[in-house]
Every structure is written in C-alpha cells, then in structure tokens.
Scaffold this active site. Structure first.
Site, PDB file in Angstrom:
ATOM      1  N   SER A   1       0.858  -1.184   0.000  1.00  0.00           N
ATOM      2  CA  SER A   1       0.000   0.000   0.000  1.00  0.00           C
ATOM      3  C   SER A   1       0.894   1.234   0.000  1.00  0.00           C
ATOM      4  CB  SER A   1      -0.858   0.004   1.267  1.00  0.00           C
ATOM      5  OG  SER A   1      -1.474   1.272   1.435  1.00  0.00           O
TER       6      SER A   1
ATOM      7  N   TYR B   1      -1.189  -0.677  10.311  1.00  0.00           N
ATOM      8  CA  TYR B   1      -1.189  -0.889   8.861  1.00  0.00           C
ATOM      9  C   TYR B   1       0.076  -0.326   8.225  1.00  0.00           C
ATOM     10  CZ  TYR B   1      -3.221  -1.445   4.183  1.00  0.00           C
ATOM     11  OH  TYR B   1      -3.474  -1.818   2.877  1.00  0.00           O
TER      12      TYR B   1
HETATM   13  N1  LIG Z   1      -8.663  -1.691  -1.088  1.00  0.00           N
HETATM   14  C1  LIG Z   1      -7.732  -0.774  -1.051  1.00  0.00           C
HETATM   15  O1  LIG Z   1      -8.001   0.424  -1.261  1.00  0.00           O
HETATM   16  C2  LIG Z   1      -6.296  -1.149  -0.813  1.00  0.00           C
HETATM   17  C3  LIG Z   1      -5.342  -0.121  -0.835  1.00  0.00           C
HETATM   18  C4  LIG Z   1      -4.005  -0.440  -0.642  1.00  0.00           C
HETATM   19  C5  LIG Z   1      -3.638  -1.757  -0.424  1.00  0.00           C
HETATM   20  N2  LIG Z   1      -4.568  -2.746  -0.376  1.00  0.00           N
HETATM   21  C6  LIG Z   1      -4.111  -4.103  -0.136  1.00  0.00           C
HETATM   22  O2  LIG Z   1      -4.667  -4.976  -1.103  1.00  0.00           O
HETATM   23  C7  LIG Z   1      -4.811  -6.290  -0.569  1.00  0.00           C
HETATM   24  C8  LIG Z   1      -6.236  -6.769  -0.799  1.00  0.00           C
HETATM   25  O3  LIG Z   1      -7.087  -5.843  -0.167  1.00  0.00           O
HETATM   26  P1  LIG Z   1      -8.669  -5.780  -0.404  1.00  0.00           P
HETATM   27  O4  LIG Z   1      -9.009  -4.362  -0.614  1.00  0.00           O
HETATM   28  O5  LIG Z   1      -9.102  -6.800  -1.379  1.00  0.00           O
HETATM   29  O6  LIG Z   1      -9.151  -6.167   1.085  1.00  0.00           O
HETATM   30  P2  LIG Z   1     -10.426  -6.936   1.608  1.00  0.00           P
HETATM   31  O7  LIG Z   1     -11.574  -6.751   0.702  1.00  0.00           O
HETATM   32  O8  LIG Z   1     -10.549  -6.524   3.048  1.00  0.00           O
HETATM   33  O9  LIG Z   1      -9.968  -8.453   1.534  1.00  0.00           O
HETATM   34  C9  LIG Z   1      -8.906  -8.898   2.329  1.00  0.00           C
HETATM   35  C10 LIG Z   1      -8.612 -10.342   1.978  1.00  0.00           C
HETATM   36  O10 LIG Z   1      -7.519 -10.788   2.790  1.00  0.00           O
HETATM   37  C11 LIG Z   1      -7.942 -11.984   3.433  1.00  0.00           C
HETATM   38  N3  LIG Z   1      -7.270 -12.241   4.708  1.00  0.00           N
HETATM   39  C12 LIG Z   1      -7.194 -11.442   5.795  1.00  0.00           C
HETATM   40  N4  LIG Z   1      -6.514 -12.068   6.773  1.00  0.00           N
HETATM   41  C13 LIG Z   1      -6.147 -13.286   6.283  1.00  0.00           C
HETATM   42  C14 LIG Z   1      -5.449 -14.401   6.802  1.00  0.00           C
HETATM   43  N5  LIG Z   1      -4.971 -14.405   8.045  1.00  0.00           N
HETATM   44  N6  LIG Z   1      -5.258 -15.468   6.008  1.00  0.00           N
HETATM   45  C15 LIG Z   1      -5.739 -15.491   4.759  1.00  0.00           C
HETATM   46  N7  LIG Z   1      -6.439 -14.485   4.204  1.00  0.00           N
HETATM   47  C16 LIG Z   1      -6.641 -13.402   4.970  1.00  0.00           C
HETATM   48  C17 LIG Z   1      -9.437 -11.817   3.643  1.00  0.00           C
HETATM   49  O11 LIG Z   1     -10.022 -13.065   3.960  1.00  0.00           O
HETATM   50  P3  LIG Z   1     -11.305 -13.163   4.967  1.00  0.00           P
HETATM   51  O12 LIG Z   1     -12.512 -12.894   4.119  1.00  0.00           O
HETATM   52  O13 LIG Z   1     -11.219 -14.553   5.491  1.00  0.00           O
HETATM   53  O14 LIG Z   1     -11.103 -12.123   6.027  1.00  0.00           O
HETATM   54  C18 LIG Z   1      -9.808 -11.260   2.277  1.00  0.00           C
HETATM   55  O15 LIG Z   1      -9.868 -12.286   1.327  1.00  0.00           O
HETATM   56  C19 LIG Z   1      -4.420  -6.184   0.910  1.00  0.00           C
HETATM   57  O16 LIG Z   1      -3.096  -6.612   1.084  1.00  0.00           O
HETATM   58  C20 LIG Z   1      -4.531  -4.701   1.187  1.00  0.00           C
HETATM   59  O17 LIG Z   1      -3.719  -4.284   2.256  1.00  0.00           O
HETATM   60  C21 LIG Z   1      -5.896  -2.475  -0.566  1.00  0.00           C
END
Ligand SMILES: NC(=O)c1ccc[n+]([C@@H]2O[C@H](COP(=O)([O-])OP(=O)(O)OC[C@H]3O[C@@H](n4cnc5c(N)ncnc54)[C@H](OP(=O)(O)O)[C@@H]3O)[C@@H](O)[C@H]2O)c1
Length: 237
Positions: free
Chosen positions: A142, A158
């Site tokens: 991020s 974070y």
């Molecule tokens: N969305 C944004 O704006 C944004 C911005 C910058 C970076 N990111 C990064 O992008 C990546 C994906 O984010 P997203 O937006 O898709 O988030 P999200 O919708 O909150 O999804 C998070 C995913 O990570 C999984 N997860 C969390 N803890 C876990 C664990 N212990 N073992 C296995 N899986 C786990 C969740 O599974 P569960 O359903 O089981 O919880 C879910 O599938 C992350 O690394 C996040 O930090 C996102």
C-alpha cells in the site's frame, strides 16, 4: 501459468482469480474459509481455479497449503501473489491497541514471508534457474507503507506492517535474484472493496487490470522495486 493468489475469497484477490481464469491461467486460490467463499467457489465450478484452505497467520495452514500444491500437480509455480491483508481500526497513538498492531504484522508482514518461504520449493521446481525463465513473487502493499508519502500520520499497525513488508520484499529480491526469481511490492491504489470502501475511486476490475499488466511486464532488473499498479511507476519508499 500456474499462479497462487492469497486472500482470494473477496476484494482484489477474488478479482485477480477471475481475470487470471478468464485468460487461461491455472489459479491456486487460498481462502481462510473455503466453505464460506461462495463467489470463489462459483469461479471454481469452471476450469482454471482450485480453492484451498489458507490462513496466512498459521504456520500449520501454510505448510498444509504448500504440501497440497506440491502433491496435487507436477507443474512448478510461476507467480505468487501475496494479496491477503488486514486493515484494523485507525486509532491515535494514545488509544493504540498494541495487540492489533501485532495482528497487522502477523497478516501483512509475516503472512507473505511465511507463504513465500513455504512455496520456494514449488517456485524452484524444474531446476533452480528453469532455463532462465523469470518467476515472480508479488506482494500487494500500500502507499500507506511509504515513509516518504506519509503526510497524514496514524494507521500505525497498517503503515508499519506494510513498510516492513516492503523491506522484506527487498531482501527477498536480493536473495533470490541469482535464481531468476523476482520479488516486488505493488501499490494497488485505493480500491472499491470491503477494505477500501465505497468511496474509493478505483473499481477492483480496473485495479486488477493494471496489476496484471505490471506483473506481466516485470523484468528481473526491476526486482526489489516498489511499483504502482498504474503503468508500473516507482513509488517513493
Ligand atoms: N482496497 C484498497 O483500497 C487497498 C489499498 C491499498 C492496499 N490494499 C491491499 O490490497 C490487498 C487486498 O485488499 P482488499 O481491498 O481486497 O481487502 P479486503 O476486501 O478486506 O480483503 C482482504 C482479503 O484478505 C484476506 N485475509 C485477511 N486475513 C487473512 C489471513 N490471516 N489469512 C488469509 N487471508 C486473509 C481476507 O479473507 P477473509 O474474508 O477470510 O477475512 C480477504 O480475502 C491487501 O493486502 C490490502 O492491504 C488495498
């Protein structure tokens, strides 16, 4: 290509699986609770997506995941996308819950380290250098993990955990370069997912299109870089 995606049941991870499947890749999708991952199971009803139990916080779960991949299919792994991530409450310093900071480290920093380490034999399968073919380890980081870009403070767990992930990726890049394995961190932008919320400017489909373009174009010379999903521009550390 044979690809691993962690955190595959929703958000960016689910969209990665969808687009990788559509273009004919073999996706090994890790989800904490596969039986509840209905959207992912729908994808898996068609060829190209296999669903596996994977909790990146758990040594035992990661070991079982890696052993399953190694035994079920003779093919090596071409691409690992460490996507699973956690964003907890953004509490100011005085109210900070240090256990929650630790949880961020467990999932966002140690998770990708744990998974990458366990999957190294599969990345190496077919000969350490595999005829010079580039294999890729991509960590979804991020911009909030950028120290240079931190203008608003807060989000301790974070920010710390993603900055530490960035450092881990750099060390992996140095360690694995001679084996023609690249390691990069990519900022996916601010994306409409459970984590990013509805006000995010970028649809998950656009984010993933950009991510895959950057990943496809990756060269060994870029290993260790902090890239943006838009055109692969470098992000300041
Ligand atoms: N969305 C944004 O704006 C944004 C911005 C910058 C970076 N990111 C990064 O992008 C990546 C994906 O984010 P997203 O937006 O898709 O988030 P999200 O919708 O909150 O999804 C998070 C995913 O990570 C999984 N997860 C969390 N803890 C876990 C664990 N212990 N073992 C296995 N899986 C786990 C969740 O599974 P569960 O359903 O089981 O919880 C879910 O599938 C992350 O690394 C996040 O930090 C996102």
């Amino acid at each position: 290509m044979r690809v691993v995606v962690t955190g595959a049941n929703r958000g960016i991870g689910l969209e990665l699986c969808r687009q990788l499947q559509d273009r004919g890749d073999q996706v090994e999708a890790g989800a904490r609770q596969p039986e509840q991952a209905s959207a992912l199971q729908e994808l898996a009803a068609r060829p190209g997506v296999h669903v596996h139990a994977l909790d990146v916080q758990s040594d035992a779960s990661v070991a079982a995941f890696a052993a399953g991949l190694a035994s079920e299919d003779p093919r090596p792994l071409d691409l690992l996308i460490n996507n699973a991530g956690y964003l907890g409450a953004m509490t100011p310093l005085e109210g900070l819950d240090l256990d929650d900071v630790r949880l961020h480290y467990e999932i966002n920093t140690l998770g990708p380290i744990r998974v990458t380490r366990a999957l190294l034999p599969l990345l190496r399968r077919g000969g350490a250098r595999r005829g010079g073919l580039l294999r890729k380890v991509v960590h979804v980081t991020s911009r909030m993990g950028s120290i240079a870009d931190n203008t608003s403070g807060g989000a301790y767990g974070y920010r710390l955990s993603k900055a530490a992930l960035n450092m881990a990726s750099k060390s992996m890049a140095i360690e694995l370069r001679s084996e023609v394995i690249a390691s990069v961190v990519i900022n996916p932008g601010w994306v409409q997912t459970d984590m990013g919320g509805r006000n995010a400017p970028t649809a998950a489909s656009d984010c993933v299109q950009g991510l895959l373009q950057v990943i496809d174009g990756l060269k060994l010379e870029q290993t260790g870089a902090f890239l943006d999903y838009r055109g692969g521009a470098e992000v300041p550390w």
